[in-house]
Write a protein that holds these residues in place. Structure first.
Motif, short mmCIF file in Angstrom:
data_model
loop_
_atom_site.label_atom_id
_atom_site.label_comp_id
_atom_site.label_asym_id
_atom_site.label_seq_id
_atom_site.Cartn_x
_atom_site.Cartn_y
_atom_site.Cartn_z
N ILE A 199 1.00 -1.38 -0.04
CA ILE A 199 0.10 -0.13 -0.16
C ILE A 199 0.79 1.62 0.00
N LEU A 274 -4.71 -2.38 -4.71
CA LEU A 274 -3.78 -1.21 -4.40
C LEU A 274 -4.11 -0.62 -6.20
N VAL A 277 -5.51 2.73 -4.49
CA VAL A 277 -4.83 3.85 -4.45
C VAL A 277 -3.95 3.99 -4.87
N SER A 341 -4.81 4.91 3.29
CA SER A 341 -3.87 3.67 3.76
C SER A 341 -4.93 2.30 5.36
N ALA A 344 -7.55 0.75 3.38
CA ALA A 344 -7.03 -0.75 1.90
C ALA A 344 -6.29 -1.63 3.06
#
Length: 654
Positions: A199, A274, A277, A341, A344
């Motif tokens: 991440i 991912l 993000v 973050s 995620a």
């Protein structure tokens, strides 16, 4: 180029000083304004030389350009216009021979004007601004061609993600047994750090790839500003290119990293998290790229954006052990909920635990066991302690003149009971409904739970029967206040009811545990060592320990008037009493929002994309740049004020 544009029906206005002869003769028309805005010439550039030479009574006034080489001296026009009066001593004065008003009069009276036909038709279609889609296509094509032409940019962006994935996965591919060379996913303690670092990599790459995108285009945007082109088409083209690059980078990173670490069956989930993000970081990078005027400033800001994401991502520090102004005991802090973050990391950790091929078979059994075990071993004893504490404090202080202090302790303990007991009544009913749904196959998965205790079948009974048998009565709950509560009457009755709860949860635990063990035995019978092999191949022990929070000493914690479960948060369903709210504890298996239940993985992805869309709003309206400019103006004014103060002080001293 300008000449070609005129052939397409465009009018080109050029402001130029001291042009060369060749450039001067290329203009079709020239307009000269004297001081004060007086029009002194409009027409053919070469004819202007003849006009002013004639008015100045020069020799060969009818010759505008050299007969031999064809050169024109444009400066001659300005020399004539600005010629100064010479005094009796032969020195130039600051007075002009001919004033601007006279030059204008000479032009208006002496130069014939072409009749201009009035045109009411619209300009040619070539002057129309393209529609949004055409602008998007042009911006997209221009950006793609610019990036393709930069070989280093392409190579670096294609190799950076897989290279980082390889380095990270290779370094943490840990084999626990020093005497063995066989890699086992279950024993690798570095899987949770790998998830978190993935991440971080996505955030970092997403920021760096987008941080200069708008900054690099600043000069182009300045030139195109007067065309009033669509900002949304420009930004959309940028975003499409960036998310395409991000999708490729996320794919390459996951393929390399997961393959090396033996994380099977999770490629899409890892890629999707991912990639989400990456997109969030792209939007964040575009915002700072649009706001600041220096590449150095932009790259200085990247660590400032990264550190909060890392600190509040949930991997480095427990949310319950942060500064009290920020941290929270029962829910993820609000400031952490603002970090992509955090969503995620939680989403990927929960998905890796719940949805791997091993745990997916046993999660429902484990969750029921965890609920029953916690209530039986932690919650009910804690409630019993409060009842006993009231009895003890009243007995020890009977006949003493300290009623207020006793009542304070009693009120403190009763507040806990009054808050927790109704909540547990509701949870008992929810649990029985859940087990009934499993038994009937309503959840899509049929599990034959049986809950018998004291001759009572909780799953065969209807809700009203369950309430009559297990609920602590409303009358008893209402009596939980300092004035009406009596130990002998209410306290002993509560203790009896809590014993019923214990029996109920013991029956639930026994049923879930027996069914789980039977399933394992059946699987091992069909395929020897099935349980161990599947566990080693798909499950990870350290990740299991983290989401079950086994390192936490305080399995249950009192926070004001409520008890907070800190044991095995992965099995704890969040509170669904708030219709709108979606905030919950960390590693919750589901999220509740608008009365609906969502898988944590998918809900967290939705939140990350929602945050990305929110970042588009300040990007479109350039809010961050306006804020930066506002504070920049304040700083300028401050410097000006300080300078004025210094000047005043110097005058006073002198």
């Amino acid at each position: 180029l300008l000449s070609e544009l005129t052939q397409k029906g465009k009018l080109i206005f050029v402001v130029i000083h001291q042009p060369s002869s060749d450039i001067y003769k290329m203009f079709d028309r020239m307009l000269i304004l004297d001081q004060g805005g007086y029009l002194v010439w409009y027409g053919n550039p070469v004819d202007a030389v003849v006009h002013f030479k004639t008015l100045d009574n020069q020799v060969n006034a009818d010759v505008g350009e050299c007969g031999v080489c064809g050169n024109v001296t444009p400066e001659l026009i300005f020399d004539i216009i600005e010629a100064e009066v010479v005094d009796e001593f032969g020195r130039y004065t600051e007075r002009r021979k001919i004033l601007p008003q006279e030059w204008e009069k000479n032009y208006l009276e002496g130069v014939p004007k072409d009749e201009v036909e009035e045109v009411n038709d619209e300009p040619p279609a070539t002057l129309n601004i393209p529609n949004w889609f055409k602008q998007f296509k042009i911006f997209l094509t221009r950006d793609i061609l610019a990036k393709i032409s930069n070989t280093q940019y392409i190579v670096l962006n294609l190799l950076e993600a897989p290279l980082l994935g390889f380095i990270l996965a290779f370094l943490i591919r840990y084999i626990a047994d020093p005497t063995s060379s066989t890699y086992i996913l279950f024993d690798n303690e570095n899987i949770p750090p790998y998830i978190f670092m993935s991440i971080v990599v996505a955030l970092f790459l997403g920021l760096t790839v987008s941080a200069e995108e708008i900054f690099r285009d600043r000069k182009i945007l300045k030139r195109e500003k007067f065309l009033h082109l669509s900002r949304s088409s420009y930004l959309t083209a940028k975003i499409v290119i960036l998310i395409t690059i991000s999708a490729i980078q996320a794919f390459l990173f996951v393929v390399i990293g997961n393959a090396i670490l033996g994380i099977k069956g999770m490629y899409f989930a890892y890629w999707l998290i991912l990639f989400s993000v990456f997109v969030f970081a792209n939007l964040m990078g575009l915002n700072i790229s649009s706001a600041f005027n220096s590449a150095v400033t932009i790259y200085i800001l990247i660590p400032l954006l990264m550190i909060p994401q890392m600190t509040l991502g949930g991997a480095m520090f427990s949310f319950s052990k942060l500064n009290r102004l920020i941290g929270s005991v029962d829910k993820v802090p609000v400031v952490a909920d603002m970090m992509a973050s955090r969503w995620a990391y939680e989403g990927l950790m929960v998905y890796q635990f719940k949805e791997n091929k091993f745990e997916k078979q046993y999660f429902d059994y484990d969750q029921v066991k965890s609920i029953a075990n916690f209530n039986q071993d932690k919650l009910i004893p804690k409630l019993s302690e409060s009842i006993e504490a009231i009895e003890i404090v009243r007995e020890e202080n009977e006949g003493k003149n300290n009623v207020d202090s006793v009542n304070k302790v009693v009120a403190y303990e009763l507040a806990l009971l009054k808050h927790e007991i109704p909540k547990e009544n509701r949870k008992i009913l929810e649990l029985t409904e859940k087990l009934r749904d499993f038994k009937s196959g309503k959840n899509g998965k049929k599990i034959n739970f049986d809950v018998f205790y004291n001759g009572f079948d909780a799953l065969a009974a209807d809700d009203e029967t369950v309430k009559d048998s297990l609920f602590i009565p409303e009358e008893l709950i209402n009596a939980l206040n300092v004035k009406t509560y009596e130990v002998e009457k209410h306290g002993y009755e509560l203790m009896d009811d809590l014993e019923k709860w214990k029996d109920f949860y013991l029956a639930v635990y026994s049923s879930a545990n027996e069914l789980r063990e039977n399933l394992i035995a059946y699987q091992d019978e069909r395929k020897p060592r099935y349980y161990i092999k599947f566990r080693n191949k798909y499950h990870n022990e350290h990740l299991d320990d983290i989401v079950r929070n086994i390192y936490e000493k305080n399995k249950i914690l009192r926070f004001n008037e409520k008890l907070v479960r800190q044991e095995e948060p992965i099995y704890l369903e969040p509170d669904d009493s708030n219709f709108i709210g979606f905030r919950s504890h960390f590693y919750a298996p589901h999220k509740y929002f608008l009365g609906h239940k969502f898988e944590t993985f998918w809900f967290n992805i939705f939140v990350i994309w929602a945050m990305s869309l929110l970042l588009y709003i300040p990007l479109y309206y350039d809010h961050l740049r306006r804020i930066v400019e506002f504070f920049g103006d304040l700083n300028f004014n401050k410097k000006k004020i300080n300078k004025n103060i210094e000047e005043v002080q110097n005058k006073v001293e002198s």
